[in-house]
Design an enzyme around this catalytic site. Structure first.
Site, PDB file in Angstrom:
ATOM      1  N   ARG A  74       0.854  -1.181   0.000  1.00  0.00           N
ATOM      2  CA  ARG A  74       0.000   0.000   0.000  1.00  0.00           C
ATOM      3  C   ARG A  74       0.895   1.239   0.000  1.00  0.00           C
ATOM      4  NH1 ARG A  74      -2.490   3.024   4.692  1.00  0.00           N
ATOM      5  NH2 ARG A  74      -3.719   4.553   3.579  1.00  0.00           N
ATOM      6  N   HIS A  86      -2.796  10.943   0.893  1.00  0.00           N
ATOM      7  CA  HIS A  86      -2.204  10.741   2.218  1.00  0.00           C
ATOM      8  C   HIS A  86      -1.547  12.071   2.610  1.00  0.00           C
ATOM      9  CE1 HIS A  86      -0.821   7.351   5.060  1.00  0.00           C
ATOM     10  NE2 HIS A  86      -0.474   8.486   5.646  1.00  0.00           N
ATOM     11  N   GLU A 129      -7.199   8.501   6.501  1.00  0.00           N
ATOM     12  CA  GLU A 129      -7.391   9.093   7.826  1.00  0.00           C
ATOM     13  C   GLU A 129      -7.951  10.510   7.850  1.00  0.00           C
ATOM     14  OE1 GLU A 129      -4.060   8.653  10.428  1.00  0.00           O
ATOM     15  OE2 GLU A 129      -4.198   6.467  10.390  1.00  0.00           O
ATOM     16  N   ASN A 155      -7.278   1.869   9.662  1.00  0.00           N
ATOM     17  CA  ASN A 155      -5.954   1.970  10.267  1.00  0.00           C
ATOM     18  C   ASN A 155      -6.151   1.833  11.771  1.00  0.00           C
ATOM     19  OD1 ASN A 155      -5.302   2.697   7.666  1.00  0.00           O
ATOM     20  ND2 ASN A 155      -4.533   4.735   8.163  1.00  0.00           N
ATOM     21  N   TYR A 215      -4.375   1.542  15.554  1.00  0.00           N
ATOM     22  CA  TYR A 215      -3.203   1.629  16.420  1.00  0.00           C
ATOM     23  C   TYR A 215      -3.570   1.492  17.895  1.00  0.00           C
ATOM     24  CZ  TYR A 215      -0.510   3.246  12.377  1.00  0.00           C
ATOM     25  OH  TYR A 215       0.121   3.325  11.162  1.00  0.00           O
ATOM     26  N   GLU A 258      -3.498  -0.064   8.056  1.00  0.00           N
ATOM     27  CA  GLU A 258      -2.278   0.235   8.801  1.00  0.00           C
ATOM     28  C   GLU A 258      -2.379  -0.363  10.192  1.00  0.00           C
ATOM     29  OE1 GLU A 258      -1.050   4.379   9.162  1.00  0.00           O
ATOM     30  OE2 GLU A 258      -1.578   4.743   7.056  1.00  0.00           O
TER      31      GLU A 258
HETATM   32  C1  GBH Z   1      -0.984   7.029  10.823  1.00  0.00           C
HETATM   33  O1  GBH Z   1      -1.694   7.871  11.690  1.00  0.00           O
HETATM   34  C2  GBH Z   1      -0.646   7.716   9.510  1.00  0.00           C
HETATM   35  O2  GBH Z   1      -1.539   7.306   8.499  1.00  0.00           O
HETATM   36  C3  GBH Z   1       0.765   7.482   9.060  1.00  0.00           C
HETATM   37  O3  GBH Z   1       1.072   8.373   8.048  1.00  0.00           O
HETATM   38  C4  GBH Z   1       1.700   7.597  10.243  1.00  0.00           C
HETATM   39  O4  GBH Z   1       3.042   7.510   9.887  1.00  0.00           O
HETATM   40  C5  GBH Z   1       1.364   6.477  11.195  1.00  0.00           C
HETATM   41  O5  GBH Z   1       0.032   6.531  11.572  1.00  0.00           O
HETATM   42  C6  GBH Z   1       2.168   6.491  12.482  1.00  0.00           C
HETATM   43  O6  GBH Z   1       1.897   7.636  13.220  1.00  0.00           O
HETATM   44  O7  GBH Z   1      -0.114  15.021  17.063  1.00  0.00           O
HETATM   45  O8  GBH Z   1      -0.348  14.790  19.306  1.00  0.00           O
HETATM   46  O9  GBH Z   1      -2.273  15.301  18.125  1.00  0.00           O
HETATM   47  C7  GBH Z   1      -2.030   7.288  12.939  1.00  0.00           C
HETATM   48  C8  GBH Z   1      -3.058   8.087  13.699  1.00  0.00           C
HETATM   49  C9  GBH Z   1      -3.538  10.236  14.526  1.00  0.00           C
HETATM   50  C10 GBH Z   1      -1.639   9.095  15.308  1.00  0.00           C
HETATM   51  C11 GBH Z   1      -2.946  11.519  15.041  1.00  0.00           C
HETATM   52  C12 GBH Z   1      -1.020  10.365  15.802  1.00  0.00           C
HETATM   53  C13 GBH Z   1      -1.364  12.587  16.460  1.00  0.00           C
HETATM   54  C14 GBH Z   1      -1.365  12.872  17.879  1.00  0.00           C
HETATM   55  N1  GBH Z   1      -2.489   9.329  14.181  1.00  0.00           N
HETATM   56  N2  GBH Z   1      -2.032  11.308  16.155  1.00  0.00           N
HETATM   57  S1  GBH Z   1      -1.008  14.599  18.118  1.00  0.00           S
END
Ligand code: GBH
Length: 492
Positions: A120, A164, A210, A338, A340, A398
């Site tokens: 991807r 993205h 996202e 995605n 996490y 993701e």
């Molecule tokens: C993904 O976001 C992205 O799609 C990808 O590009 C990125 O590299 C990967 O995760 C790892 O981070 O800045 O303090 O407000 C994951 C979801 C949502 C996680 C926003 C980080 C920011 C917290 N993201 N969050 S803050």
């Protein structure tokens, strides 16, 4: 089917357990092929994935490509943002990143050695339309033509994301980016153009990556490009234009792509995990999944904003027409999520019947402070999507984590924390597929360390360590782990 351990492999296991890794004794991540043949473990047989399960890895254009001024690429909001002092840790930029634009062939070989069957990646809109709309730049699409051909020549299926986060700066300057419907329209046109050019070989497109990140961070908190902090009314309208852009892109792809092309999205929904797996809390988590994702996933799936979302926004609610809602909810072929972190939910005596349970201070997280560890998210995320909206094809677009990742004396990163994270999350994904939840594939974030947005190069998410001074890629322990999962199609 248990095989007795040969004396040699027993010695090997005993040896690696007793020794701390040093340059001379480190377990070699490249010798695992042999171990696999010798020690099929009975326990993994019960933890297999469905036969056609697609294992993949993921990256995104601005995070890996570099070459920001090459072959006619126009500037994106991330070029501008990262070049604004103070916006990114250490004022890092994506000017070079992983130099993937020039090293994509080597990177495809990294994928091949992992055994992934899908990749991807995302397409940089400003490479294809340097001004956002108007005349396309053929050299921009050429890069993706080369990449796609290289992937297919190595039996890796391309999965392309159209957005993205690298919006053409021209659209930000001219119309205010996603604050304007003009950007939604331009996105649709760009999506149609790319689908026309690539869909003879690319069979899966994701519209937007996202909503829940780039809109919130870019237009409300200002942490991401374009760095705005809009008041609620304008902000909710921006959210609306993003989902509208998604819908217009779906329609354009349907109009322009070869028959059989599939379209979906890649959304980081709030993943509502019941605090305890009782009917009461599970039902509360399902309700929460609709409400907490009302502004993006729910309106896309249901064609309406929830009453609670609109009531809550009051005078600041987005303005829209019934026609908008139809476009936004254009039928999709699959959903990408995605995943996490978990959002813990419990049943409660509130108007909506649920409550989010805040995390205690001691809650464990990975290197990124926000990355709370909650493997069950990979079970409940797909479960909710299948149950609430009857989605028949789900991809985990993701999942992965950051680790402090310091190479040992032998040059290998022994990221046991990442292996722990992945093993636990993938176990919960296996539980979902075993329950019949239609998850078709999993894309691990990320193939290699890369530009982690506002965190610059400080948080590494890769299976491959990237030495940014030399651009050398070295597989981490987690790469060996993932290769093993793929080879066995099971949790290992
Ligand atoms: C993904 O976001 C992205 O799609 C990808 O590009 C990125 O590299 C990967 O995760 C790892 O981070 O800045 O303090 O407000 C994951 C979801 C949502 C996680 C926003 C980080 C920011 C917290 N993201 N969050 S803050």
């Amino acid at each position: 089917m248990t095989k007795k351990l040969s004396r040699r492999s027993f010695a090997k296991i005993a040896g690696s357990a007793a020794l701390v890794s040093t340059a001379s004794t480190a377990l070699n991540p490249f010798s695992e092929q042999e171990a696999r043949a010798e020690t099929p473990m009975q326990s993994t047989q019960a933890r297999e994935f469905p036969k056609e399960f697609l294992w993949g890895s993921a990256t995104a254009s601005y995070q890996v490509e570099g070459a920001v001024k090459e072959d006619g690429r126009g500037p994106s909001i991330w070029d501008t943002f990262s070049h604004t002092p103070g916006k990114v840790v250490e004022n890092a930029t994506g000017d070079v990143a992983d130099d993937h634009y020039h090293r994509y062939k080597e990177d495809v070989q990294l994928m091949k050695s992992l055994g992934v069957k899908g990749y991807r990646f995302s397409i940089a809109w400003p490479r294809v339309f340097p001004n956002g709309d108007g005349a396309p730049n053929p050299k921009g699409l050429d890069f993706y033509n080369r990449l796609v051909d290289e992937l297919l020549a190595n039996s890796i299926q391309p999965f392309a994301t159209l957005y993205h986060w690298d919006l053409p700066q021209a659209l930000q300057d001219r119309v205010g980016g996603w604050e304007s419907r003009d950007t939604s329209k331009a996105f649709g046109e760009y999506a149609g153009y790319v689908a026309e050019g690539l869909s003879d070989r690319v069979k899966h497109f994701f519209t937007i990556n996202e909503f829940g990140a780039f809109v919130e961070l870019g237009y409300r908190t200002g942490i991401h490009a374009p760095g705005l902090k809009l008041p609620p009314g304008r902000f909710n309208q921006t959210r609306h234009h993003a989902v509208l852009g998604h819908g217009l892109a779906v329609q354009a792809i349907r109009a322009k792509a070869k028959p059989g092309t599939k379209v979906g999205l890649a959304e980081n929904m709030a993943i509502c995990v019941p605090v305890i797996e009782t009917t009461q809390h599970i039902e509360a988590a399902e309700r929460a999944a609709r409400e907490l994702n009302a502004q993006y996933m729910t309106v896309i799936q249901e064609g309406k904003y929830t009453d609670a979302y609109l009531a809550n926004a009051g005078a600041d609610a987005p303005k829209f027409t019934p026609e908008d809602l139809k476009i936004i909810s254009s039928p999709l072929d699959f959903a990408g999520i995605n995943i996490y972190t978990p959002t813990y939910v419990r049943a409660a005596n509130t108007p909506l019947g649920f409550e989010v349970v805040p995390s205690p201070k001691s809650y464990p997280h990975m290197a990124s402070w926000w990355l709370n560890i909650g493997p069950e998210a990979l079970y409940w995320g797909p479960h909710h999507v299948a149950k609430l909206w009857n989605v028949k094809e789900i991809y985990i677009t993701e999942n992965g984590c950051s680790s402090s990742d310091i190479p040992a004396a032998d040059g290998i990163v022994y990221d046991t924390d990442r292996v722990m994270y992945l093993r636990n999350y993938i176990s919960q994904l296996q539980r979902a597929t075993a329950d019949g939840v239609p998850v078709k594939g999993y894309f691990l974030w990320s193939l290699m360390d890369n530009f982690e947005w506002a965190d610059g190069y400080t948080n590494r998410f890769g299976l491959h360590y990237v030495d940014y001074a030399t651009q050398k890629r070295t597989p981490k322990l987690s790469a060996s782990f993932y290769r093993e999962v793929i080879a066995r199609n099971a949790v290992v």
